[in-house]
Design a protein around this motif. Structure first.
Motif, PDB file in Angstrom:
ATOM      1  N   HIS A   1      -8.187   0.553   2.427  1.00 32.93           N
ATOM      2  CA  HIS A   1      -8.697   1.884   2.103  1.00 32.93           C
ATOM      3  C   HIS A   1      -7.747   2.855   2.785  1.00 32.93           C
ATOM      4  O   HIS A   1      -7.399   2.650   3.940  1.00 32.93           O
ATOM      5  CB  HIS A   1     -10.117   2.030   2.655  1.00 32.93           C
ATOM      6  CG  HIS A   1     -10.828   3.219   2.113  1.00 32.93           C
ATOM      7  ND1 HIS A   1     -11.930   3.123   1.318  1.00 32.93           N
ATOM      8  CD2 HIS A   1     -10.567   4.539   2.240  1.00 32.93           C
ATOM      9  CE1 HIS A   1     -12.335   4.337   0.975  1.00 32.93           C
ATOM     10  NE2 HIS A   1     -11.525   5.203   1.527  1.00 32.93           N
TER      11      HIS A   1
ATOM     12  N   GLU B   1       0.827  -1.213   0.000  1.00 28.25           N
ATOM     13  CA  GLU B   1       0.000   0.000   0.000  1.00 28.25           C
ATOM     14  C   GLU B   1       0.858   1.259   0.000  1.00 28.25           C
ATOM     15  O   GLU B   1       0.564   2.226  -0.688  1.00 28.25           O
ATOM     16  CB  GLU B   1      -0.928  -0.001   1.225  1.00 28.25           C
ATOM     17  CG  GLU B   1      -2.015  -1.040   1.173  1.00 28.25           C
ATOM     18  CD  GLU B   1      -2.891  -0.905  -0.062  1.00 28.25           C
ATOM     19  OE1 GLU B   1      -3.292   0.225  -0.388  1.00 28.25           O
ATOM     20  OE2 GLU B   1      -3.135  -1.924  -0.726  1.00 28.25           O
TER      21      GLU B   1
ATOM     22  N   GLU C   1      -6.674  -0.036 -10.159  1.00 33.27           N
ATOM     23  CA  GLU C   1      -6.075  -1.292  -9.684  1.00 33.27           C
ATOM     24  C   GLU C   1      -7.131  -2.255  -9.158  1.00 33.27           C
ATOM     25  O   GLU C   1      -7.124  -3.443  -9.460  1.00 33.27           O
ATOM     26  CB  GLU C   1      -5.099  -0.959  -8.558  1.00 33.27           C
ATOM     27  CG  GLU C   1      -3.788  -1.619  -8.708  1.00 33.27           C
ATOM     28  CD  GLU C   1      -2.828  -1.116  -7.655  1.00 33.27           C
ATOM     29  OE1 GLU C   1      -1.675  -0.929  -8.005  1.00 33.27           O
ATOM     30  OE2 GLU C   1      -3.228  -0.888  -6.493  1.00 33.27           O
ATOM     31  N   ARG C   2      -8.054  -1.709  -8.379  1.00 35.09           N
ATOM     32  CA  ARG C   2      -9.124  -2.566  -7.858  1.00 35.09           C
ATOM     33  C   ARG C   2      -9.979  -3.085  -9.016  1.00 35.09           C
ATOM     34  O   ARG C   2     -10.337  -4.256  -9.046  1.00 35.09           O
ATOM     35  CB  ARG C   2      -9.993  -1.793  -6.847  1.00 35.09           C
ATOM     36  CG  ARG C   2     -11.199  -2.589  -6.366  1.00 35.09           C
ATOM     37  CD  ARG C   2     -11.952  -1.845  -5.270  1.00 35.09           C
ATOM     38  NE  ARG C   2     -13.192  -2.508  -4.904  1.00 35.09           N
ATOM     39  CZ  ARG C   2     -14.383  -2.245  -5.443  1.00 35.09           C
ATOM     40  NH1 ARG C   2     -14.484  -1.326  -6.386  1.00 35.09           N
ATOM     41  NH2 ARG C   2     -15.468  -2.885  -5.051  1.00 35.09           N
TER      42      ARG C   2
ATOM     43  N   LYS D   1       2.249   2.050  -3.325  1.00 40.86           N
ATOM     44  CA  LYS D   1       1.251   2.674  -4.201  1.00 40.86           C
ATOM     45  C   LYS D   1       1.182   4.172  -3.953  1.00 40.86           C
ATOM     46  O   LYS D   1       0.909   4.966  -4.845  1.00 40.86           O
ATOM     47  CB  LYS D   1      -0.139   2.079  -3.934  1.00 40.86           C
ATOM     48  CG  LYS D   1      -0.331   0.684  -4.464  1.00 40.86           C
ATOM     49  CD  LYS D   1      -1.712   0.197  -4.068  1.00 40.86           C
ATOM     50  CE  LYS D   1      -1.813  -1.296  -4.210  1.00 40.86           C
ATOM     51  NZ  LYS D   1      -3.058  -1.826  -3.625  1.00 40.86           N
ATOM     52  N   GLU D   2       1.351   4.545  -2.707  1.00 44.85           N
ATOM     53  CA  GLU D   2       1.243   5.961  -2.357  1.00 44.85           C
ATOM     54  C   GLU D   2       2.577   6.687  -2.488  1.00 44.85           C
ATOM     55  O   GLU D   2       2.670   7.873  -2.205  1.00 44.85           O
ATOM     56  CB  GLU D   2       0.743   6.106  -0.909  1.00 44.85           C
ATOM     57  CG  GLU D   2      -0.597   5.452  -0.647  1.00 44.85           C
ATOM     58  CD  GLU D   2      -1.710   6.015  -1.524  1.00 44.85           C
ATOM     59  OE1 GLU D   2      -1.631   7.196  -1.890  1.00 44.85           O
ATOM     60  OE2 GLU D   2      -2.633   5.252  -1.860  1.00 44.85           O
TER      61      GLU D   2
ATOM     62  N   ARG E   1      -5.429   3.481  -7.245  1.00 39.28           N
ATOM     63  CA  ARG E   1      -6.059   2.329  -6.594  1.00 39.28           C
ATOM     64  C   ARG E   1      -7.452   2.029  -7.175  1.00 39.28           C
ATOM     65  O   ARG E   1      -7.912   0.905  -7.083  1.00 39.28           O
ATOM     66  CB  ARG E   1      -6.119   2.495  -5.085  1.00 39.28           C
ATOM     67  CG  ARG E   1      -6.968   3.622  -4.573  1.00 39.28           C
ATOM     68  CD  ARG E   1      -7.027   3.626  -3.061  1.00 39.28           C
ATOM     69  NE  ARG E   1      -5.709   3.744  -2.437  1.00 39.28           N
ATOM     70  CZ  ARG E   1      -5.107   2.773  -1.776  1.00 39.28           C
ATOM     71  NH1 ARG E   1      -5.678   1.607  -1.637  1.00 39.28           N
ATOM     72  NH2 ARG E   1      -3.925   2.965  -1.235  1.00 39.28           N
TER      73      ARG E   1
ATOM     74  N   THR F   1      -5.700  -6.278  -2.492  1.00 35.56           N
ATOM     75  CA  THR F   1      -6.211  -5.126  -3.249  1.00 35.56           C
ATOM     76  C   THR F   1      -7.630  -4.766  -2.827  1.00 35.56           C
ATOM     77  O   THR F   1      -8.046  -3.616  -2.914  1.00 35.56           O
ATOM     78  CB  THR F   1      -6.188  -5.439  -4.764  1.00 35.56           C
ATOM     79  OG1 THR F   1      -4.856  -5.809  -5.111  1.00 35.56           O
ATOM     80  CG2 THR F   1      -6.592  -4.249  -5.597  1.00 35.56           C
TER      81      THR F   1
END
Lengths: 287, 214
Positions: free
Chosen positions: A241, A180, B116-117, A183-184, B113, A237
């Motif tokens: 959140h 995660e 991606e989801r 990704k950020e 995201r 995935t």
């Protein structure tokens, strides 16, 4: 391109069924019945209140609540129309003194595409609603009285209990957090170790909140599949959140009415208290 | 925050999505992004997830075309817009739907995201020998978006009729939704639609408006 026609040609009559009636939306039909015994066990209800105490209730609500002699619970089973083969059980716990409704679910179904069985050992919170309380319990509710002094003492005694994740879950969280954070773009930030804070877990809530110090991010991992089940982490995935605390916090939603992007400072404060003060500090060493 | 530029059409065995740089593709991604799939938190049933997508579309349409008397569009949508994509994105400062926005050049973008989801859901949808719930739900969202662009909205608005919530007179129709985490409230003149009026649906809470704005 006329996609529906192409798709029909390719997929045959079975696929035709997917396309039909796609824009109708029948009202949610829910019936009710007496609750399963697990839902009215005092220990289970204590855990529900502990979760609310930690994540929802504020000072004035506690002040109001403890003036009563008993704490009341109205509990019933919810029976919405589920998918074919879905044996999940849903329930509703109404706390009339707080004007709160907690919807819970004990999942029991299979994701055919993955061959994954989604089966919970316990009822887990599906959602929490605040609503004006009716003066009488709705139909099919079992009424449970719990001595308020016992409840108050329990909340006080357990207010700083940690309920940490076990080492295997922490390892999975570490791996998921790395993904995660990548990704950020967080892992490219300051070199060296990364520090995260994991909020205590609740046995009645299938979620885990994590504060990532470096990135000023709050992550919430939640699923219908028990987080303790290794399978859930194969679908990371669908679990995570994230909230960007530098961008997504307002004092009041009045600042951006109608937007679903923001959390209030009060909500974030509570999450940070649970993560940092009550939670577990976990270090992710540099790779 | 990372923005997705992957605007290629996503093709697969059971699911086909329009490119993200088309109205129907962008709208479909928003609808899919806002609802739970099997295994995700708050999933109840295929019908409920589909119902939530339709209601979200009704909210967007209401913000675009069905502004109640006494309100201006910007009170409800946070922006003046004549285009559903602008309703989704809101303004630069006050985005309306988390993960969806315009970049500085005016291009419609999504957080990484989101895409991606979606790609993960498509992968699952295609991992069986026949289309299952994932394929049906994904196709439903895309078909809904495509039909909206072609013909406008159809289907029952389950929040169309209510005139009162508790003691509060309301406009009817939902004009906002939020992930159902209880503590959320969108502010302004929005009124929480309670469970008794089906206000919780597919992991989201829907809100109508006060009849008489403050």
């Amino acid at each position: 391109v006329n996609f529906p026609k192409l798709f029909l040609l390719a997929g045959g009559l079975g696929v035709l069924l997917l396309q039909t009636g796609c824009q109708t939306s029948a009202p949610r039909s829910v019936s009710y019945s007496a609750p399963p015994p697990e839902l009215v066990e005092e220990q289970y209800l204590f855990e529900i209140v502990r979760h609310l105490y930690r994540w929802q209730l504020d000072e004035s609500e506690i002040d109001h609540l403890v003036t009563g002699r008993d704490m009341l619970f109205w509990v019933r089973r919810l029976e919405p129309k589920l998918d074919p083969g879905d044996r999940s059980i849903l329930g509703e716990i109404i706390l009339p003194q707080l004007g709160m409704i907690v919807e819970v679910k004990k999942a029991d179904y299979t994701i055919e595409e993955l061959g994954t069985v989604v089966k919970s050992q316990k009822f887990k919170i599906l959602g929490i609603t605040r609503s004006e309380a009716s003066s009488r319990p709705p139909k099919h509710c079992t009424v449970v009285h719990v001595d308020m002094k016992t409840m108050r003492d329990c909340l006080f005694r357990t207010r700083k209990d940690h309920d940490y994740a076990d080492p295997s879950l922490i390892d999975r969280l570490r791996a998921a957090l790395r993904v995660e954070a990548a990704k950020e773009g967080i892992t490219n930030a300051p070199a060296g170790e990364q520090v995260v804070h994991l909020a205590p877990l609740s046995p009645v809530a299938n979620e885990c909140w994590v504060f990532w110090e470096t990135g000023h991010n709050l992550f919430r991992f939640a699923s219908d599949i028990d987080l303790a089940n290794p399978t859930v982490w194969q679908n990371e995935t669908l679990l995570a959140h994230d909230f960007h605390l530098d961008e997504q916090v307002v004092v009041s939603h009045e600042e951006a009415p109608g937007s679903n992007r923001f959390l209030t400072r009060y909500e974030i404060s509570r999450a940070l208290f649970n993560c940092i003060i009550l939670g577990q500090r976990v270090v992710l060493p540099p790779r | 925050m990372v923005a997705s530029c992957a605007f290629a059409q996503t093709d697969s065995t059971f699911v086909r999505f329009d490119p993200a740089n088309t109205v129907s593709g962008y709208l479909a991604r928003l609808l899919i992004n806002e609802v739970p799939f099997p295994g995700e938190r708050a999933y109840v049933s295929e019908a409920e997830t589909q119902g939530a997508m339709l209601q979200i579309l009704w909210v967007l349409h209401g913000r675009l075309r069905l502004i109640p008397r006494g309100y201006r569009q910007e009170h409800i949508a946070g922006v003046r817009a004549d285009d559903i994509l602008d309703v989704i994105c809101g303004s630069e400062e006050r985005r309306q739907c988390e993960g969806f926005y315009r970049d500085k050049s005016g291009q419609f973008m999504m957080d990484l995201r989101v895409e991606e989801r979606l790609n993960y859901l498509i992968k699952i949808a295609n991992s069986g020998g026949k289309p299952g719930r994932f394929a049906r739900l994904l196709n439903y969202g895309q078909d809904l978006a495509r039909a909206y662009v072609a013909e406008g909205i159809t289907g029952i608005d389950r929040y169309g009729k209510p005139t009162r919530v508790g003691h509060v007179h309301v406009t009817g129709r939902a004009y906002s939704w939020m992930t159902d985490m209880n503590s959320y409230h969108p502010g302004g003149n929005f009124v929480f639609i309670p469970d008794g009026q089906q206000g919780a649906l597919g992991g989201n809470r829907f809100f109508t408006l006060k009849k008489n704005p403050k």
